[in-house]
Write an enzyme that holds these catalytic residues in place. Structure first.
Site, PDB file in Angstrom:
ATOM      1  N   GLY A  41       0.850  -1.199   0.000  1.00 37.75           N
ATOM      2  CA  GLY A  41       0.000   0.000   0.000  1.00 37.75           C
ATOM      3  C   GLY A  41       0.876   1.236   0.000  1.00 37.75           C
ATOM      4  O   GLY A  41       0.751   2.115   0.837  1.00 37.75           O
ATOM      5  N   GLU A  64       0.500  -1.404  -4.830  1.00 33.16           N
ATOM      6  CA  GLU A  64      -0.569  -0.424  -4.655  1.00 33.16           C
ATOM      7  C   GLU A  64      -1.779  -0.867  -5.462  1.00 33.16           C
ATOM      8  O   GLU A  64      -1.654  -1.277  -6.598  1.00 33.16           O
ATOM      9  CB  GLU A  64      -0.035   0.946  -5.107  1.00 33.16           C
ATOM     10  CG  GLU A  64      -1.015   2.072  -5.132  1.00 33.16           C
ATOM     11  CD  GLU A  64      -1.844   2.250  -3.866  1.00 33.16           C
ATOM     12  OE1 GLU A  64      -1.278   2.420  -2.764  1.00 33.16           O
ATOM     13  OE2 GLU A  64      -3.090   2.209  -3.979  1.00 33.16           O
ATOM     14  N   ILE A  65      -2.937  -0.764  -4.847  1.00 31.00           N
ATOM     15  CA  ILE A  65      -4.148  -1.281  -5.490  1.00 31.00           C
ATOM     16  C   ILE A  65      -4.794  -0.266  -6.437  1.00 31.00           C
ATOM     17  O   ILE A  65      -5.509  -0.649  -7.360  1.00 31.00           O
ATOM     18  CB  ILE A  65      -5.144  -1.772  -4.409  1.00 31.00           C
ATOM     19  CG1 ILE A  65      -6.119  -2.792  -4.978  1.00 31.00           C
ATOM     20  CG2 ILE A  65      -5.864  -0.613  -3.744  1.00 31.00           C
ATOM     21  CD1 ILE A  65      -6.866  -3.581  -3.907  1.00 31.00           C
ATOM     22  N   ASN A  97      -3.381  -6.413  -5.437  1.00 34.33           N
ATOM     23  CA  ASN A  97      -4.099  -6.483  -4.181  1.00 34.33           C
ATOM     24  C   ASN A  97      -3.261  -7.323  -3.221  1.00 34.33           C
ATOM     25  O   ASN A  97      -3.239  -8.544  -3.306  1.00 34.33           O
ATOM     26  CB  ASN A  97      -5.467  -7.127  -4.398  1.00 34.33           C
ATOM     27  CG  ASN A  97      -6.264  -7.154  -3.105  1.00 34.33           C
ATOM     28  OD1 ASN A  97      -5.720  -6.969  -2.008  1.00 34.33           O
ATOM     29  ND2 ASN A  97      -7.557  -7.377  -3.225  1.00 34.33           N
ATOM     30  N   ALA A  98      -2.586  -6.633  -2.308  1.00 33.23           N
ATOM     31  CA  ALA A  98      -1.642  -7.315  -1.417  1.00 33.23           C
ATOM     32  C   ALA A  98      -2.344  -8.251  -0.446  1.00 33.23           C
ATOM     33  O   ALA A  98      -1.710  -9.108   0.165  1.00 33.23           O
ATOM     34  CB  ALA A  98      -0.822  -6.277  -0.654  1.00 33.23           C
ATOM     35  N   ASP A 120      -4.771   1.859   5.619  1.00 25.36           N
ATOM     36  CA  ASP A 120      -6.155   2.309   5.828  1.00 25.36           C
ATOM     37  C   ASP A 120      -6.669   1.736   7.138  1.00 25.36           C
ATOM     38  O   ASP A 120      -6.550   0.540   7.384  1.00 25.36           O
ATOM     39  CB  ASP A 120      -7.034   1.845   4.664  1.00 25.36           C
ATOM     40  CG  ASP A 120      -6.647   2.532   3.361  1.00 25.36           C
ATOM     41  OD1 ASP A 120      -6.258   3.710   3.418  1.00 25.36           O
ATOM     42  OD2 ASP A 120      -6.730   1.897   2.294  1.00 25.36           O
ATOM     43  N   THR A 195       6.889   9.289   3.727  1.00 24.56           N
ATOM     44  CA  THR A 195       5.711   9.097   2.872  1.00 24.56           C
ATOM     45  C   THR A 195       4.782  10.310   2.909  1.00 24.56           C
ATOM     46  O   THR A 195       4.820  11.130   3.824  1.00 24.56           O
ATOM     47  CB  THR A 195       4.892   7.849   3.270  1.00 24.56           C
ATOM     48  OG1 THR A 195       4.310   8.047   4.561  1.00 24.56           O
ATOM     49  CG2 THR A 195       5.731   6.592   3.252  1.00 24.56           C
ATOM     50  N   GLU A 196       3.947  10.366   1.905  1.00 23.37           N
ATOM     51  CA  GLU A 196       3.009  11.464   1.755  1.00 23.37           C
ATOM     52  C   GLU A 196       2.039  11.501   2.934  1.00 23.37           C
ATOM     53  O   GLU A 196       1.723  12.562   3.471  1.00 23.37           O
ATOM     54  CB  GLU A 196       2.251  11.313   0.429  1.00 23.37           C
ATOM     55  CG  GLU A 196       3.096  11.603  -0.817  1.00 23.37           C
ATOM     56  CD  GLU A 196       4.325  10.710  -1.030  1.00 23.37           C
ATOM     57  OE1 GLU A 196       4.335   9.543  -0.573  1.00 23.37           O
ATOM     58  OE2 GLU A 196       5.285  11.193  -1.666  1.00 23.37           O
ATOM     59  N   GLU A 197       1.596  10.309   3.358  1.00 19.52           N
ATOM     60  CA  GLU A 197       0.666  10.252   4.482  1.00 19.52           C
ATOM     61  C   GLU A 197       1.373  10.684   5.779  1.00 19.52           C
ATOM     62  O   GLU A 197       0.816  11.423   6.590  1.00 19.52           O
ATOM     63  CB  GLU A 197       0.116   8.831   4.614  1.00 19.52           C
ATOM     64  CG  GLU A 197      -1.124   8.695   5.470  1.00 19.52           C
ATOM     65  CD  GLU A 197      -2.331   9.470   4.955  1.00 19.52           C
ATOM     66  OE1 GLU A 197      -2.470   9.637   3.716  1.00 19.52           O
ATOM     67  OE2 GLU A 197      -3.129   9.918   5.794  1.00 19.52           O
TER      68      GLU A 197
HETATM   69  N1  SAM Z   1       1.886   4.071   2.593  1.00 14.14           N
HETATM   70  C1  SAM Z   1       1.476   5.300   1.939  1.00 14.14           C
HETATM   71  C2  SAM Z   1       1.871   6.505   2.763  1.00 14.14           C
HETATM   72  O1  SAM Z   1       2.294   6.317   3.917  1.00 14.14           O
HETATM   73  O2  SAM Z   1       1.758   7.633   2.252  1.00 14.14           O
HETATM   74  C3  SAM Z   1      -0.027   5.307   1.607  1.00 14.14           C
HETATM   75  C4  SAM Z   1      -0.972   5.275   2.775  1.00 14.14           C
HETATM   76  S1  SAM Z   1      -2.688   5.264   2.268  1.00 14.14           S
HETATM   77  C5  SAM Z   1      -3.538   5.761   3.687  1.00 14.14           C
HETATM   78  C6  SAM Z   1      -3.044   3.519   2.134  1.00 14.14           C
HETATM   79  C7  SAM Z   1      -2.734   2.985   0.746  1.00 14.14           C
HETATM   80  O3  SAM Z   1      -2.933   1.572   0.706  1.00 14.14           O
HETATM   81  C8  SAM Z   1      -3.630   3.568  -0.325  1.00 14.14           C
HETATM   82  O4  SAM Z   1      -2.840   4.121  -1.348  1.00 14.14           O
HETATM   83  C9  SAM Z   1      -4.455   2.365  -0.817  1.00 14.14           C
HETATM   84  O5  SAM Z   1      -4.820   2.470  -2.174  1.00 14.14           O
HETATM   85  C10 SAM Z   1      -3.518   1.223  -0.544  1.00 14.14           C
HETATM   86  N2  SAM Z   1      -4.166  -0.099  -0.377  1.00 14.14           N
HETATM   87  C11 SAM Z   1      -5.266  -0.374   0.363  1.00 14.14           C
HETATM   88  N3  SAM Z   1      -5.568  -1.685   0.309  1.00 14.14           N
HETATM   89  C12 SAM Z   1      -4.622  -2.270  -0.470  1.00 14.14           C
HETATM   90  C13 SAM Z   1      -4.392  -3.610  -0.922  1.00 14.14           C
HETATM   91  N4  SAM Z   1      -5.205  -4.593  -0.563  1.00 14.14           N
HETATM   92  N5  SAM Z   1      -3.329  -3.853  -1.715  1.00 14.14           N
HETATM   93  C14 SAM Z   1      -2.505  -2.852  -2.092  1.00 14.14           C
HETATM   94  N6  SAM Z   1      -2.677  -1.568  -1.705  1.00 14.14           N
HETATM   95  C15 SAM Z   1      -3.716  -1.271  -0.913  1.00 14.14           C
END
Ligand code: SAM
Length: 222
Positions: A41, A64-65, A97-98, A120, A195-197
């Site tokens: 993600g 990333e999904i 999809n991880a 998330d 990271t951006e978040e």
């Molecule tokens: N890690 C990054 C950061 O710290 O900026 C992104 C955090 S963001 C809140 C969560 C990310 O997880 C989103 O970009 C979302 O699309 C991705 N994500 C959610 N479920 C996922 C999955 N099953 N497989 C891959 N990515 C996923």
């Protein structure tokens, strides 16, 4: 649905050439380098971009999904490779999809680091099964991680932090790093801030809860 996601039937069928053209295939007489770090993600890719020069001899992939996010990170890495020839050849991004297909991509013990940065939170009780750390998924992460490898988690959501720590503590194949071990880990400063978040949480002066775990040997098979 995942029907349009491409994934190999097993890791040895995965073609990484497109991701790491400088490393795939290996030059004659050299051992094939493999992906060792996975950022699950990864969002906009801040961690990967920060780690690429810190670990220049490690191949790392973001998973990333969201298609649009994957496209963005793909273009970002492409641009960096052009700007700084010879650099950023060790990072890539893939859409996947991880929660479903991780074992299709990585062999047993292939990874030395796996990152879950600001996942998330899925606040509602009935959505907890959608959380990226769970007993079932921890078994997959333990399979992909080598003994001594590290799993990193960080979140600004205290409830999610408690949840992740609980599941990791309960799992027989993970052992928590001490605060001192975390502070001495060269990846941790980037886990906190790259990271951006993570930057967003900082702007909002939110808390960040870090927990890192080491993959230990299986007590039943030694
Ligand atoms: N890690 C990054 C950061 O710290 O900026 C992104 C955090 S963001 C809140 C969560 C990310 O997880 C989103 O970009 C979302 O699309 C991705 N994500 C959610 N479920 C996922 C999955 N099953 N497989 C891959 N990515 C996923």
């Amino acid at each position: 649905s995942d029907h349009h996601l491409e994934y190999p039937a097993e890791p040895k069928l995965m073609d990484w050439t497109r991701h790491y053209p400088q490393y795939y295939p290996a030059k004659e007489g050299e051992e094939q380098k493999k992906v060792e770090f996975a950022d699950i993600g990864c969002g906009y890719g801040g961690l990967l971009i920060a780690l690429a020069p810190v670990f220049p001899d490690k191949l790392m992939v973001g998973m990333e999904i969201r298609t649009k996010v994957e496209d963005y990170v793909y273009e970002r890495i492409k641009a960096l490779r052009v700007q700084k020839p010879g650099n950023y050849q060790n990072v890539s991004i893939m859409r996947m999809n991880a929660m479903k297909f991780l074992p299709n991509f990585f062999e047993k013990a292939q990874l030395s680091k796996i990152f879950f940065l600001f996942p998330d939170p899925h606040f509602k009780q009935r959505k907890h099964k959608a959380r990226i750390i769970s007993n079932t998924l921890l078994a997959e992460y333990a399979y992909a991680l080598r003994v001594g490898g590290i799993l990193y988690t960080i979140t600004d959501v205290k409830d999610l932090h408690i949840w992740m720590v609980k599941h990791l503590d309960e799992h027989p194949l993970f052992e928590k790093l001490t605060d001192e071990e975390c502070e001495n880990d060269p990846a941790v400063p980037h886990v906190r801030t790259a990271t951006e978040e993570g930057k967003k949480v900082e702007r909002n002066q939110g808390d960040k809860y870090l927990a890192c775990y080491r993959r230990i040997e299986d007590p039943y098979y030694n």
